[in-house]
Design a protein around this motif. Sequence first.
Motif, PDB file in Angstrom:
ATOM      1  N   LEU A 136     -35.911  13.047  13.849  1.00 22.29           N
ATOM      2  CA  LEU A 136     -36.528  14.219  13.195  1.00 22.29           C
ATOM      3  C   LEU A 136     -36.155  14.012  11.675  1.00 22.29           C
ATOM      4  CD1 LEU A 136     -37.943  16.765  13.621  1.00 22.29           C
ATOM      5  CD2 LEU A 136     -35.685  18.116  13.595  1.00 22.29           C
ATOM      6  N   VAL A 137     -37.198  13.469  10.760  1.00 19.87           N
ATOM      7  CA  VAL A 137     -36.784  13.073   9.546  1.00 19.87           C
ATOM      8  C   VAL A 137     -37.063  14.266   8.313  1.00 19.87           C
ATOM      9  CG1 VAL A 137     -36.978  11.303   7.861  1.00 19.87           C
ATOM     10  CG2 VAL A 137     -36.969  10.909   9.982  1.00 19.87           C
ATOM     11  N   PHE A 138     -36.300  14.583   7.430  1.00 22.19           N
ATOM     12  CA  PHE A 138     -36.439  15.480   6.549  1.00 22.19           C
ATOM     13  C   PHE A 138     -36.732  14.852   5.125  1.00 22.19           C
ATOM     14  CE2 PHE A 138     -34.381  17.657   9.711  1.00 22.19           C
ATOM     15  CZ  PHE A 138     -34.589  19.081   9.738  1.00 22.19           C
ATOM     16  N   HIS A 139     -37.694  14.610   4.679  1.00 27.32           N
ATOM     17  CA  HIS A 139     -38.283  14.203   3.553  1.00 27.32           C
ATOM     18  C   HIS A 139     -38.084  15.074   2.392  1.00 27.32           C
ATOM     19  CE1 HIS A 139     -39.728  10.472   4.946  1.00 27.32           C
ATOM     20  NE2 HIS A 139     -40.051  10.997   6.067  1.00 27.32           N
ATOM     21  N   VAL A 140     -37.594  14.772   1.257  1.00 28.23           N
ATOM     22  CA  VAL A 140     -37.753  15.657   0.000  1.00 28.23           C
ATOM     23  C   VAL A 140     -39.154  15.942  -0.467  1.00 28.23           C
ATOM     24  CG1 VAL A 140     -37.033  15.702  -2.405  1.00 28.23           C
ATOM     25  CG2 VAL A 140     -35.449  14.842  -0.949  1.00 28.23           C
ATOM     26  N   GLN A 141     -39.528  17.076  -0.625  1.00 30.18           N
ATOM     27  CA  GLN A 141     -40.847  17.493  -0.695  1.00 30.18           C
ATOM     28  C   GLN A 141     -41.619  16.690  -1.375  1.00 30.18           C
ATOM     29  OE1 GLN A 141     -42.408  19.912   1.182  1.00 30.18           O
ATOM     30  NE2 GLN A 141     -44.499  19.766   0.206  1.00 30.18           N
ATOM     31  N   ASN A 142     -42.943  16.435  -1.077  1.00 27.79           N
ATOM     32  CA  ASN A 142     -43.622  15.318  -1.746  1.00 27.79           C
ATOM     33  C   ASN A 142     -43.325  13.924  -2.314  1.00 27.79           C
ATOM     34  OD1 ASN A 142     -45.717  17.614  -1.603  1.00 27.79           O
ATOM     35  ND2 ASN A 142     -44.786  18.551  -3.632  1.00 27.79           N
ATOM     36  N   THR A 143     -42.445  13.246  -1.458  1.00 27.64           N
ATOM     37  CA  THR A 143     -41.912  12.209  -1.477  1.00 27.64           C
ATOM     38  C   THR A 143     -41.692  11.465  -0.183  1.00 27.64           C
ATOM     39  OG1 THR A 143     -39.750  12.514  -1.418  1.00 27.64           O
ATOM     40  CG2 THR A 143     -40.637  12.979  -3.763  1.00 27.64           C
ATOM     41  N   GLU A 144     -41.220  10.200  -0.221  1.00 27.87           N
ATOM     42  CA  GLU A 144     -40.895   9.431   1.013  1.00 27.87           C
ATOM     43  C   GLU A 144     -39.424   9.446   1.100  1.00 27.87           C
ATOM     44  OE1 GLU A 144     -42.988   8.810   3.641  1.00 27.87           O
ATOM     45  OE2 GLU A 144     -44.259  10.097   2.848  1.00 27.87           O
TER      46      GLU A 144
END
Length: 175
Positions: free
Chosen positions: A30-38
């Motif tokens: 379950l991966v949390f990406h910084v919003q609007n980035t990879e």
Amino acid sequence: MKKKVIAIILSSTTVLLLLGLFLVPFRTALVFHVQNTEQIQAFLPIDEEDTFQIIFTHSIHLTDVVEKYRVRDDRHIVQTEIIYEEFGIGMPSNAEEGEEFVYEDGKYHIRDLNNVFSSMNVRNGKTVSKNRLAWGENGEKMVWFNEYFTPGDWYNVRVEELTLWQYMKGMKIHE
């Protein structure tokens, strides 16, 4: 000639290992990406059919809201239940067709939800920053979002296959 063959084999093996490190999926998470980035902020190793919960304190009535999720085998996230103590802004007042609405132990439960997401946008509370992530059989493992995420920031959450390199360099969520 023999040394040249050995050098070629060793070079080829090294290149293949490095490619594997960077390109071959290693572990589902379950991966949390910084919003609007990879950019990966943090990840929780997870398997198909595993469950997790996002618990947040409602910013107006200041009581906990529990959202329960399950990971499908196609890496989609299914919201299965929501639990809360008070009606108010953003809280549902009844169940939809096929869902169950019950009042139990002082809390409202909407069960049998089937809300499917390929990804979700999650914000770590800024005003009331008491968000938590729970997982395990009954959510017995838990961390506070503030241990991994900046208050007020948004994250895009999805289930992905991480390479060994991403796994090694990332911030693994653990209790």
